[in-house]
Design an enzyme around this catalytic site. Structure first.
Site, PDB file in Angstrom:
ATOM      1  N   ARG A  66      43.116  46.621  57.509  1.00 53.62           N
ATOM      2  CA  ARG A  66      43.199  47.041  56.269  1.00 53.62           C
ATOM      3  C   ARG A  66      42.903  48.037  55.995  1.00 53.62           C
ATOM      4  NH1 ARG A  66      43.789  43.807  52.189  1.00 53.62           N
ATOM      5  NH2 ARG A  66      43.162  41.782  53.270  1.00 53.62           N
TER       6      ARG A  66
ATOM      7  N   TYR B 168      42.808  39.636  67.280  1.00 55.65           N
ATOM      8  CA  TYR B 168      43.942  40.129  67.724  1.00 55.65           C
ATOM      9  C   TYR B 168      44.099  41.603  68.189  1.00 55.65           C
ATOM     10  CZ  TYR B 168      44.987  40.342  63.321  1.00 55.65           C
ATOM     11  OH  TYR B 168      44.866  39.904  61.369  1.00 55.65           O
TER      12      TYR B 168
ATOM     13  N   ASP C 121      46.570  37.969  44.196  1.00 51.23           N
ATOM     14  CA  ASP C 121      45.908  37.336  44.431  1.00 51.23           C
ATOM     15  C   ASP C 121      45.239  37.118  43.429  1.00 51.23           C
ATOM     16  OD1 ASP C 121      45.745  36.840  47.343  1.00 51.23           O
ATOM     17  OD2 ASP C 121      43.568  38.103  47.267  1.00 51.23           O
TER      18      ASP C 121
END
Length: 395
Positions: free
Chosen positions: A107, A220, A296
């Site tokens: 991120r 991952y 969001d």
């Protein structure tokens, strides 16, 4: 084309993408962020083709390729036995079917490259350390008031305001939705660690998904393959205090004490963990006369479909497309925006909740789930999400 004045509240992934896309349309953007700086701390996120194609069209391909990883597949395993349950085809199959890659990224890396692009746009004003206190909709203009860290208040007007201020959105309240998000009785443990420390069988260019009745684990490679991102989900009736809180690794390992050896070894590697409570909130409204919500702020979604960031990026691209016309009638265009986005957001929310039930199914349902995965095979599992990954947001 008339240039609009647009205030974007929140400089997360969705807000940064919206500011960039709108500036490329020629609009004057004020991007308002509560934080005084951008931290390097953060977990990984997944950029499925419906999101990666948008970022590529914004000219970010070269920068992204330096920091993303492209897993070849998802391998689904049983937490307890470690045995494979099924696979989902990613990599080349995703590119061929949807015309864009399925990437995973840290991120902080994505935020940094978006921030660099935003700062290179002269029509974007980035205002840090400001907390929005109120937003008012109006037929002619929208108004908002913010306070600085020192307590100074300032009121500004704009042709429109975009709320990209997350699950506890202040802007959402201006549209009459003051209901608090609902804690869904899950806590996410998130961490990263050096890929070289992962067990050999879990260190490949693939995503691991481990399923069990009390929780699940996803991992991952990120940071160009240097790190592994790992997320472990636990059931909990009590949310974490505050936005996030440190987690004790021994507590997590105790919860996964019956897991397969390779998974227990992987969970033991990160020296530090952070815990987040998982919330969502039924999508009700995404727009007013001159206020729009994205990500969001408008439709918090559980992470069990890995679409939180992707939906925010889709929202941003849709808004920029609608506001790119010759004579933008903002109230009418925001009504169109809500019509285009609300149904999709609700479907993703529903599917994410459903995935949570499937991931944590008891023995009988899990038996049927495993049969379906094996029957469909890797490519069949991917094709189930044509409706999700195959969407091309309007230009």
């Amino acid at each position: 084309m008339p240039h609009l004045s647009i205030a974007v509240v929140g400089a997360g992934i969705g807000g940064l993408t919206a500011a960039l896309a709108l500036a490329r349309q020629g609009h004057a953007v004020t991007l308002i962020e509560r934080r005084t700086g951008f931290s390097e701390v953060g977990a990984g996120l997944q950029l499925s083709p419906n999101a990666s194609r948008i970022l590529m069209k914004l000219g970010l391909s070269a920068a992204l390729r330096r920091v993303v990883t492209e897993p070849r597949r998802v391998v689904v395993r049983s937490i307890r036995s470690g045995k494979p349950i099924g696979q989902v085809a990613l990599g080349a199959f995703m590119r061929e079917r949807f015309g864009a890659p399925y990437w995973v990224v840290h991120r902080a890396d994505l935020q940094t490259l978006l921030l660099d692009a935003v700062r290179s746009e002269p029509s974007i004003r980035l205002v840090m350390g400001r907390t929005v206190e109120s937003v008012e909709d109006g037929p002619g203009q929208a108004a908002l008031t913010w306070t600085s860290a020192g307590g100074a208040r300032e009121s500004v007007t704009a042709d429109m305001v975009i709320g990209a201020d997350g699950v506890w959105s202040k802007v959402r309240q201006a549209l009459g939705d003051s209901d608090a998000p609902a804690f869904r009785r899950f806590i996410a443990w998130r961490a990263t660690f050096e890929r070289s420390a992962a067990p050999a069988e879990l260190a490949g260019d693939e995503t691991g998904l481990w399923l069990g009745p009390q929780g699940h684990v996803v991992h991952y490679p990120i940071a160009g393959g240097r790190l592994v991102n790992v997320v472990a989900i636990e059931r909990s009736t009590i949310p974490v205090e505050g936005w996030a809180a440190p987690g004790n690794r021994d507590d997590l390992l105790a919860r996964y004490a019956s897991a397969a050896p390779a998974l227990k070894f992987l969970l033991a590697q990160p020296p530090e963990w952070l815990r987040w409570s998982l919330y969502d909130h039924p999508a009700k409204r995404l727009a007013g006369a001159r206020i729009a919500l994205l990500g969001d702020a408008g439709h918090p979604v559980l992470p069990f479909l890995a679409q939180g960031a992707a939906l925010a990026i889709e929202d941003a691209a849709t808004l920029a497309s609608l506001l790119g016309g010759e004579q933008p009638d903002i109230p009418r265009l925001l009504q169109v925006y809500e019509e285009q986005r609300l149904g999709r957001a609700r479907r993703v929310q529903t599917e994410a909740r459903r995935n949570g039930r499937i991931y944590h199914a008891g023995a009988l349902v899990a038996f049927g789930r495993n049969l379906v995965m094996r029957h469909l095979g890797p490519e069949g599992m991917t094709k189930r999400y044509d409706w999700l990954y195959g969407v091309h947001t309007p230009e």
